[in-house]
Structure formats: C-alpha cells, structure tokens
Design a protein around this motif. Structure first.
Motif, PDB file in Angstrom:
ATOM      1  N   GLY A  53     -46.193  69.985   6.649  1.00 42.12           N
ATOM      2  CA  GLY A  53     -47.627  70.243   6.673  1.00 42.12           C
ATOM      3  C   GLY A  53     -48.353  69.644   7.866  1.00 42.12           C
ATOM      4  O   GLY A  53     -49.590  69.712   7.943  1.00 42.12           O
ATOM      5  N   THR A  54     -47.582  69.082   8.805  1.00 42.35           N
ATOM      6  CA  THR A  54     -48.173  68.521  10.023  1.00 42.35           C
ATOM      7  C   THR A  54     -47.775  69.375  11.221  1.00 42.35           C
ATOM      8  O   THR A  54     -46.607  69.783  11.332  1.00 42.35           O
ATOM      9  CB  THR A  54     -47.695  67.072  10.252  1.00 42.35           C
ATOM     10  N   LEU A  55     -48.725  69.659  12.094  1.00 42.35           N
ATOM     11  CA  LEU A  55     -48.452  70.469  13.276  1.00 42.35           C
ATOM     12  C   LEU A  55     -47.671  69.647  14.292  1.00 42.35           C
ATOM     13  O   LEU A  55     -48.097  68.560  14.691  1.00 42.35           O
ATOM     14  CB  LEU A  55     -49.772  70.950  13.892  1.00 42.35           C
ATOM     15  N   ARG A  56     -46.531  70.150  14.712  1.00 45.05           N
ATOM     16  CA  ARG A  56     -45.676  69.457  15.668  1.00 45.05           C
ATOM     17  C   ARG A  56     -45.492  70.300  16.923  1.00 45.05           C
ATOM     18  O   ARG A  56     -45.776  71.492  16.930  1.00 45.05           O
ATOM     19  CB  ARG A  56     -44.299  69.174  15.050  1.00 45.05           C
ATOM     20  N   GLY A  57     -44.947  69.655  17.954  1.00 45.60           N
ATOM     21  CA  GLY A  57     -44.653  70.361  19.190  1.00 45.60           C
ATOM     22  C   GLY A  57     -45.834  70.383  20.143  1.00 45.60           C
ATOM     23  O   GLY A  57     -46.853  69.715  19.932  1.00 45.60           O
ATOM     24  N   ALA A  58     -45.683  71.144  21.208  1.00 47.13           N
ATOM     25  CA  ALA A  58     -46.736  71.291  22.211  1.00 47.13           C
ATOM     26  C   ALA A  58     -46.844  72.765  22.582  1.00 47.13           C
ATOM     27  O   ALA A  58     -45.826  73.462  22.725  1.00 47.13           O
ATOM     28  CB  ALA A  58     -46.421  70.457  23.455  1.00 47.13           C
ATOM     29  N   SER A  59     -48.043  73.245  22.714  1.00 44.83           N
ATOM     30  CA  SER A  59     -48.260  74.652  23.035  1.00 44.83           C
ATOM     31  C   SER A  59     -47.633  74.999  24.375  1.00 44.83           C
ATOM     32  O   SER A  59     -47.791  74.279  25.365  1.00 44.83           O
ATOM     33  CB  SER A  59     -49.757  74.954  23.077  1.00 44.83           C
ATOM     34  N   ALA A  60     -46.901  76.098  24.401  1.00 45.47           N
ATOM     35  CA  ALA A  60     -46.298  76.586  25.644  1.00 45.47           C
ATOM     36  C   ALA A  60     -47.154  77.665  26.284  1.00 45.47           C
ATOM     37  O   ALA A  60     -46.664  78.427  27.130  1.00 45.47           O
ATOM     38  CB  ALA A  60     -44.901  77.119  25.364  1.00 45.47           C
ATOM     39  N   LEU A  61     -48.411  77.734  25.900  1.00 41.05           N
ATOM     40  CA  LEU A  61     -49.288  78.785  26.401  1.00 41.05           C
ATOM     41  C   LEU A  61     -49.975  78.370  27.700  1.00 41.05           C
ATOM     42  O   LEU A  61     -50.393  77.220  27.861  1.00 41.05           O
ATOM     43  CB  LEU A  61     -50.342  79.132  25.349  1.00 41.05           C
ATOM     44  N   TYR A  62     -50.097  79.323  28.609  1.00 43.13           N
ATOM     45  CA  TYR A  62     -50.871  79.116  29.831  1.00 43.13           C
ATOM     46  C   TYR A  62     -52.342  79.025  29.450  1.00 43.13           C
ATOM     47  O   TYR A  62     -52.808  79.783  28.583  1.00 43.13           O
ATOM     48  CB  TYR A  62     -50.637  80.302  30.765  1.00 43.13           C
ATOM     49  N   PRO A  63     -53.104  78.123  30.077  1.00 39.75           N
ATOM     50  CA  PRO A  63     -54.548  78.058  29.771  1.00 39.75           C
ATOM     51  C   PRO A  63     -55.251  79.308  30.317  1.00 39.75           C
ATOM     52  O   PRO A  63     -55.763  79.317  31.435  1.00 39.75           O
ATOM     53  CB  PRO A  63     -54.997  76.779  30.490  1.00 39.75           C
ATOM     54  N   ALA A  64     -55.285  80.348  29.498  1.00 45.68           N
ATOM     55  CA  ALA A  64     -55.642  81.678  29.989  1.00 45.68           C
ATOM     56  C   ALA A  64     -57.120  81.849  30.294  1.00 45.68           C
ATOM     57  O   ALA A  64     -57.504  82.811  30.953  1.00 45.68           O
ATOM     58  CB  ALA A  64     -55.211  82.746  28.973  1.00 45.68           C
ATOM     59  N   HIS A  65     -57.962  80.957  29.796  1.00 47.57           N
ATOM     60  CA  HIS A  65     -59.375  81.001  30.176  1.00 47.57           C
ATOM     61  C   HIS A  65     -59.741  79.678  30.818  1.00 47.57           C
ATOM     62  O   HIS A  65     -59.752  78.629  30.166  1.00 47.57           O
ATOM     63  CB  HIS A  65     -60.291  81.272  28.978  1.00 47.57           C
ATOM     64  N   ARG A  66     -60.012  79.705  32.109  1.00 46.54           N
ATOM     65  CA  ARG A  66     -60.370  78.509  32.862  1.00 46.54           C
ATOM     66  C   ARG A  66     -61.575  78.837  33.732  1.00 46.54           C
ATOM     67  O   ARG A  66     -61.680  79.941  34.272  1.00 46.54           O
ATOM     68  CB  ARG A  66     -59.208  78.046  33.742  1.00 46.54           C
ATOM     69  N   ALA A  92     -51.963  79.507  11.428  1.00 44.82           N
ATOM     70  CA  ALA A  92     -50.858  80.349  10.977  1.00 44.82           C
ATOM     71  C   ALA A  92     -49.546  79.575  10.970  1.00 44.82           C
ATOM     72  O   ALA A  92     -48.730  79.714  10.037  1.00 44.82           O
ATOM     73  CB  ALA A  92     -50.747  81.577  11.886  1.00 44.82           C
ATOM     74  N   VAL A  93     -49.324  78.750  11.984  1.00 44.48           N
ATOM     75  CA  VAL A  93     -48.103  77.947  12.030  1.00 44.48           C
ATOM     76  C   VAL A  93     -48.050  76.998  10.836  1.00 44.48           C
ATOM     77  O   VAL A  93     -46.981  76.758  10.249  1.00 44.48           O
ATOM     78  CB  VAL A  93     -48.031  77.163  13.364  1.00 44.48           C
ATOM     79  N   LEU A  94     -49.184  76.466  10.434  1.00 44.57           N
ATOM     80  CA  LEU A  94     -49.258  75.553   9.287  1.00 44.57           C
ATOM     81  C   LEU A  94     -49.215  76.284   7.954  1.00 44.57           C
ATOM     82  O   LEU A  94     -49.186  75.648   6.890  1.00 44.57           O
ATOM     83  CB  LEU A  94     -50.534  74.715   9.374  1.00 44.57           C
ATOM     84  N   GLY A  95     -49.257  77.620   7.991  1.00 46.84           N
ATOM     85  CA  GLY A  95     -49.212  78.400   6.768  1.00 46.84           C
ATOM     86  C   GLY A  95     -50.549  78.553   6.081  1.00 46.84           C
ATOM     87  O   GLY A  95     -50.625  78.981   4.925  1.00 46.84           O
ATOM     88  N   ALA A  96     -51.622  78.203   6.786  1.00 50.78           N
ATOM     89  CA  ALA A  96     -52.953  78.285   6.197  1.00 50.78           C
ATOM     90  C   ALA A  96     -53.554  79.681   6.300  1.00 50.78           C
ATOM     91  O   ALA A  96     -54.638  79.915   5.763  1.00 50.78           O
ATOM     92  CB  ALA A  96     -53.888  77.276   6.889  1.00 50.78           C
ATOM     93  N   ARG A  97     -52.882  80.595   6.966  1.00 49.13           N
ATOM     94  CA  ARG A  97     -53.326  81.978   7.067  1.00 49.13           C
ATOM     95  C   ARG A  97     -52.092  82.827   7.347  1.00 49.13           C
ATOM     96  O   ARG A  97     -51.033  82.304   7.699  1.00 49.13           O
ATOM     97  CB  ARG A  97     -54.374  82.150   8.170  1.00 49.13           C
ATOM     98  N   PRO A  98     -52.188  84.160   7.193  1.00 47.77           N
ATOM     99  CA  PRO A  98     -51.034  85.020   7.470  1.00 47.77           C
ATOM    100  C   PRO A  98     -50.562  84.878   8.918  1.00 47.77           C
ATOM    101  O   PRO A  98     -51.331  84.547   9.812  1.00 47.77           O
ATOM    102  CB  PRO A  98     -51.574  86.432   7.194  1.00 47.77           C
ATOM    103  N   ALA A  99     -49.274  85.126   9.127  1.00 49.55           N
ATOM    104  CA  ALA A  99     -48.673  84.995  10.458  1.00 49.55           C
ATOM    105  C   ALA A  99     -49.353  85.917  11.456  1.00 49.55           C
ATOM    106  O   ALA A  99     -49.777  87.038  11.122  1.00 49.55           O
ATOM    107  CB  ALA A  99     -47.186  85.293  10.397  1.00 49.55           C
ATOM    108  N   LEU A 100     -49.456  85.451  12.686  1.00 49.29           N
ATOM    109  CA  LEU A 100     -50.028  86.243  13.784  1.00 49.29           C
ATOM    110  C   LEU A 100     -48.962  86.760  14.730  1.00 49.29           C
ATOM    111  O   LEU A 100     -49.281  87.491  15.673  1.00 49.29           O
ATOM    112  CB  LEU A 100     -51.013  85.380  14.595  1.00 49.29           C
ATOM    113  N   THR A 101     -47.724  86.373  14.491  1.00 53.00           N
ATOM    114  CA  THR A 101     -46.659  86.647  15.453  1.00 53.00           C
ATOM    115  C   THR A 101     -45.413  87.167  14.760  1.00 53.00           C
ATOM    116  O   THR A 101     -45.245  87.025  13.544  1.00 53.00           O
ATOM    117  CB  THR A 101     -46.288  85.361  16.220  1.00 53.00           C
ATOM    118  N   TRP A 102     -44.539  87.761  15.567  1.00 49.37           N
ATOM    119  CA  TRP A 102     -43.286  88.317  15.064  1.00 49.37           C
ATOM    120  C   TRP A 102     -42.416  87.192  14.530  1.00 49.37           C
ATOM    121  O   TRP A 102     -42.075  86.257  15.246  1.00 49.37           O
ATOM    122  CB  TRP A 102     -42.590  89.063  16.185  1.00 49.37           C
ATOM    123  N   ARG A 103     -42.089  87.280  13.225  1.00 45.45           N
ATOM    124  CA  ARG A 103     -41.233  86.313  12.548  1.00 45.45           C
ATOM    125  C   ARG A 103     -41.729  84.876  12.718  1.00 45.45           C
ATOM    126  O   ARG A 103     -40.949  83.929  12.829  1.00 45.45           O
ATOM    127  CB  ARG A 103     -39.788  86.451  13.022  1.00 45.45           C
TER     128      ARG A 103
END
Length: 485
Positions: free
Chosen positions: A286-299, A264-275
């Motif tokens: 067209g290149t994914l940048r940054g680092a995920s700020a998500l907690y590893p919710a399944h461990r 979704a961030v790359l625009g390859a599918r509809p957005a999953l998040t607000w704005r």
C-alpha cells in the motif's frame, strides 16, 4: 466510460497548420507508405536563432552545435549548415554526414566515444575534438604524429564537480574525466603540445538541475584560470546539451495524469496502463515505491529560455551571474542542444490497420509502425497522438480510450503502454500523427525487425497556400522542397 485523461501535445503554428492539412498528409502516406516521418527544416534555423538571441542578450561570443544524434535527417542538417551554427558529431558516420552536408571543419565538434578511425578523420579534416579521457588524448596525439597532421584543437571534457560551500555535487557519469584529475590531464596536454592545442573545457550532465549545471560552469571558469597560470591559452567553456523540450500543451493535464497514475499503481482507481505498467512506480504494502521514469513533459524553461536562466543564475561560490562571469573573463560559450534545436520540427505518421476489442473490452488499435519507429515512450514521453481522418471515413462518436499496438509479432510491441483518449474510435485508413518526434523519438531506435519497413523521411515547407515536399535526401537549402529556387 471514466473521464478521459487527455495529454494533448504542444503544437506551435507550423506543426498545427501541417496537421490541419489532412489530404496532404494522407497523400504522402499513400505514396511513401506507413510509417512516415515528416520534418520541417526551417524550424531548426528558427530554434538556432532563439539560442543566438540569448548569446546576444548576455553579450557572449562562441558557437552553437547541433547534437546530430538527435536526428538522422539530411534536410535538417543541411538547413542548419546554411546558417552559422555548428554541429556536434558523435560517430565516424555523423562526421562524414556533416562534412557532406556543407559544414566546414571549423564548425564541427567531435564528441562521444571515439575509435581510431573517427579520431583520424577528425584530425585529418581539422575539426575540434572534445576529449573524453586521458587514453583518448594519447591516441589522438599518436595519430597526429604518425600521419604528420596539423595540431588538433581540443576541449577537455570534465565531470564530477563538487562545491566547497553549500553541498552541491554533480551526479556521476561514465563520460568525461573527474575534475579532480585536471592537473594530471594538463600535464599530458603540455607534454603533447606539438600535437594538440587546448582551446577550452567541456561538460555534459545528465540532469535538468540548474544548480548542478551552475556548479559545473563556475568550476570550469576556475579550471581555465588554472590553465592560464600554466601559460596555456584556452578560451572556451562548453556547457553541453540537456536544454530540453516541453511536449504537453496543458500543465494541468500533465499534473492530473501523473497524480492519477500514482493512484492507479496503488490500486485506488482502475488501471490506466496495459497490464498495470507503472512507468517505474509500484505498490508495496500500500506504499508507493520506485521513481517515475517519465520525462518532465511540461516545463516552462526549456531550450533557449533554459540557457538564459542558467546564464542569469549566480555562481554557487562567487555569487556572480554566470553569463557575467564568462564575459568578465572574455571566455566564449559553446553549447550542444539536440532535442531543443529540433523542437516542433517534425512528426511521425502511421496508418490505422485495424481496430478490435480484447476480452476485457479494451480497444486495440493496430498501426502500420512499431515501437522503434516512434520511440516516445522509450524516452518516457507521454503525449496523445492526433487523429487525421481520411475523407469520407467515419467512426463511432467519441471520446474513446484505446491502446495503440505495433506491427511486430511481439507481445511487447506497444506504441503506448497507457490508454490514450481520442476524439472518436479510429477506422482503418485513418492516420495517427505523433507530434514533435524529431528529437530522439523519430529514428533513434528505428530497426527492420521482421523485415518491416523503416519509416522514410520527407522534408516539407509552406509555399503560399499549400505545402511542398521532397524526399529528405533530396533536400538542399538552395531550393524549396518542391524544387523551385
């Protein structure tokens, strides 16, 4: 509608049974308002026993300290005080709370940034102090001398560990003293020997990496050996916290969502998040940048199991299992779990106030809470709420996607920046339950902005075929929540 992207919460027996008791939960919110926090005090004792079992498996002595900052609840702290675990306090107020909840000074560890008042009460009460830096050590000793207090037991908190073989380095932290400064610190400890007694060393790393923690633990063994060469007699290594919790029931759901989020961030599918919020990711040409700020919710390895894996891991230099290394040196193990000790120990409830649609056709569900009341996303935790219908209320058949918004007059007051999928569209009067919020997400960021009410907290326990409850501040381990001995 596109295929729902569920991220269903992991629910153990107690929370699952509680969520099935819809009329009971509705009666609590009707009486005490929305939002409302519910804690299960017996759960913290059960989690502590899981950690104790790991100590026994590795034949280690030492103490377990609950990191109080994870939750403000009196019921959880008092229930833990009724057992043999300790508590890690990081402020003057937490120290006062722990003493008032029934913890003896020998079961309290003072950590975190410390002002003179905090240090004075810690020294006066006789609790152990984990010293963060040389200046703090000097301040503590001056207070002991000025007020003619007994010697204070201390740990030296260390950081910035580095291996000599395979390149492993612990990330920098603003807490603790670099391990390369150990000799200078020990010089100070010896000079202040009439005021402080060194009982060990500590570390706390902001990482889930077992390799980094193994390096730190093995390095601390070496530091204690150096202390003994000086004639000091420390015996404790404190491995801090960071044992984690697993929030999501299904690993496949978590993997699918994170993959789809990247698309979704790359625009390859509809957005999953607000704005188009990317949780730390963005698209650049067209290149994914940054680092995920998500907690590893399944461990798979969290809590006591994570500690077991750490103690079973060979040290990076000596090659001996770390638990064996501690045992051979007759060193005690301290640990400071927070999130993992209150895993499955609570949930947060919010009443649905209204439901409407945006111009773009998205559903907005406004709740009787704000983002500070259930700060899951503040910590990067994504998980679906559980719909708790009010009897006789029926909504449109689902599933349906919706954004959850709060009760503040702020554009940014979003309970979830992502679209969540529910079994049906909620109706005013229904409840949404956010499961497993007792670790940092229930009250850590709570505030009274715009004079909105802060969630009250109740303690519950199963009594026969029904649930009993009392206000958090009225819970004591000598009675059931309903008041019966």
């Amino acid at each position: 509608m596109s295929t729902p992207l569920y991220i269903e919460p992991r629910l153990e027996a107690s929370l699952s049974t509680l969520l099935e008791s819809a009329s009971f939960l509705h009666s609590l919110v009707d009486a005490l308002g929305s939002p409302l926090n519910v804690v299960l005090p017996d759960g913290i004792a059960e989690n502590a026993e899981r950690f104790r079992a790991v100590y026994r498996k590795h034949h280690l002595g030492g103490q377990l300290f609950f990191a109080h900052k994870a939750n403000r609840s009196s019921a959880l702290v008092r229930r833990l005080a009724a057992g043999d675990a300790g508590i890690d306090v990081a402020s003057l107020g937490e120290l006062q709370h722990a003493l008032g909840a029934g913890f003896s000074p020998g079961r309290i560890l003072a950590t975190g940034p410390k002002d003179p008042e905090f240090l004075w009460l810690a020294a006066r009460a006789g609790v152990t102090v984990s010293v963060d830096a040389r200046a703090e050590l000097e301040t503590l000793a001056s207070l002991v001398r000025a007020h003619a207090l007994p010697r204070v037991r201390i740990l030296l908190r260390l950081s910035e560990f580095e291996s000599t073989g395979v390149r492993v380095r612990s990330r920098r932290s603003r807490f603790g003293s670099p391990v390369r400064e150990t000799d200078a610190l020990l010089d100070v400890v010896e000079r202040l020997g009439e005021a402080v007694e060194l009982i060990g060393v500590a570390y706390h790393l902001d990482t889930t990496s077992l390799a980094e923690k193994a390096l730190a633990l093995e390095s601390c063994v070496g530091v204690l050996d150096e202390c003994r060469l000086r004639g000091l007699e420390p015996r404790v290594i404190d491995v801090g916290g960071g044992f984690g919790a697993s929030y999501v029931a299904d690993a496949g759901q978590w993997e699918r969502y994170t993959n789809e989020l990247a698309s979704a961030v790359l625009g390859a599918r509809p957005a999953l998040t607000w704005r188009g919020h990317g949780y730390g990711l963005w698209s650049e040409g067209g290149t994914l940048r940054g680092a995920s700020a998500l907690y590893p919710a399944h461990r798979t390895a969290v809590g006591a199991r994570y500690l077991d894996e750490l103690l079973s891991l060979p040290g990076p230099t000596l090659g001996r299992p770390l638990g064996t290394l501690l045992l051979e040196h007759l060193y005690d193990l301290y640990a400071e779990p927070g999130r993992s000790l209150v895993d499955q120990c609570g949930l947060s409830l919010a009443r649905v106030l209204d439901v409407r649609r945006t111009d773009g056709g998205d559903h907005l569900v406004r709740l009787g809470m704000n983002a500070g009341d259930v700060s899951l996303e503040e910590h990067g935790i994504l998980v679906d709420p559980v719909l708790v219908p009010r009897a006789g209320v029926r909504g449109d058949a689902g599933p349906v996607g919706a954004y959850l918004v709060g009760n503040l007059c702020l554009e940014g007051d979003l309970i979830t920046r992502r679209m969540v999928y529910l079994p049906r569209l909620p109706c005013p009067g229904d409840l949404l339950a956010f499961a497993n919020t007792a670790g940092y997400c229930m009250d850590f960021h709570a505030h009274q902005a715009q004079r909105q009410p802060v969630a009250r907290t109740v303690a519950v326990a199963r009594g026969g075929d029904s649930w009993q409850w009392c206000l958090d501040e009225r819970y004591w381990p000598v009675t059931l929540p309903g008041g019966r001995t």
